[in-house]
Design a protein around this motif. Structure first.
Motif, PDB file in Angstrom:
ATOM      1  N   TYR A  32       0.809  -1.210   0.000  1.00  0.00           N
ATOM      2  CA  TYR A  32       0.000   0.000   0.000  1.00  0.00           C
ATOM      3  C   TYR A  32       0.850   1.272   0.000  1.00  0.00           C
ATOM      4  N   THR A  33       0.240   2.334  -0.458  1.00  0.00           N
ATOM      5  CA  THR A  33       0.756   3.690  -0.309  1.00  0.00           C
ATOM      6  C   THR A  33      -0.081   4.381   0.752  1.00  0.00           C
ATOM      7  N   ILE A  52       5.368   5.149   0.048  1.00  0.00           N
ATOM      8  CA  ILE A  52       5.130   3.789  -0.410  1.00  0.00           C
ATOM      9  C   ILE A  52       5.694   2.865   0.651  1.00  0.00           C
ATOM     10  N   THR A 101      -0.752   0.440  -3.824  1.00  0.00           N
ATOM     11  CA  THR A 101       0.228   1.194  -4.599  1.00  0.00           C
ATOM     12  C   THR A 101       0.003   1.058  -6.100  1.00  0.00           C
TER      13      THR A 101
END
Length: 120
Positions: A32-33, A52, A101
């Protein structure tokens, strides 16, 4: 279910510092971001900074570069926003957000927000 819980907001004088925390739970976030957004009264929500999770790559909006630092602690599943040299125009509700992401675009998870007030 995914939960993002912010903390660390408060009242600070111009030039002061605050550190916001975002505790993430409910899934693995390594793909994930994570990001911080803010919204001042009467304004639209604006992007502040992102990281990030897997690579540590960071990105900032111009108005906070050199003053704010976003970081993550993978052992605690927590993202931080260190805010230094605060200005009255930084006053806003700050929100933590997350998105995969690989999915460029809108963030699909949001926290409830934490108030930051900078007095002049």
């Amino acid at each position: 279910q995914v939960q993002l819980v912010e903390s660390g907001g408060g009242l600070v004088q111009t030039g002061g510092s605050l550190r916001l925390s975002c505790a993430a739970s409910g899934r693995a976030f390594d793909t994930y971001t994570m990001a911080w957004f803010r919204q001042a009264p009467g304004n639209v929500r604006e992007f502040v900074a992102s990281i990030i999770w897997r690579t540590g790559f960071t990105y900032y909006t111009n108005s906070v570069k050199g003053r704010f630092t976003i970081s993550s602690d993978n052992t605690k599943n927590t993202v931080y926003l260190q805010m230094n040299s605060l200005k009255p125009e930084d006053t806003a509700v700050y929100y933590c957000a997350a998105r995969p992401t690989v999915v460029v675009g809108s963030y699909n998870y949001w926290g409830q927000g934490t108030q930051v007030t900078v007095s002049s």
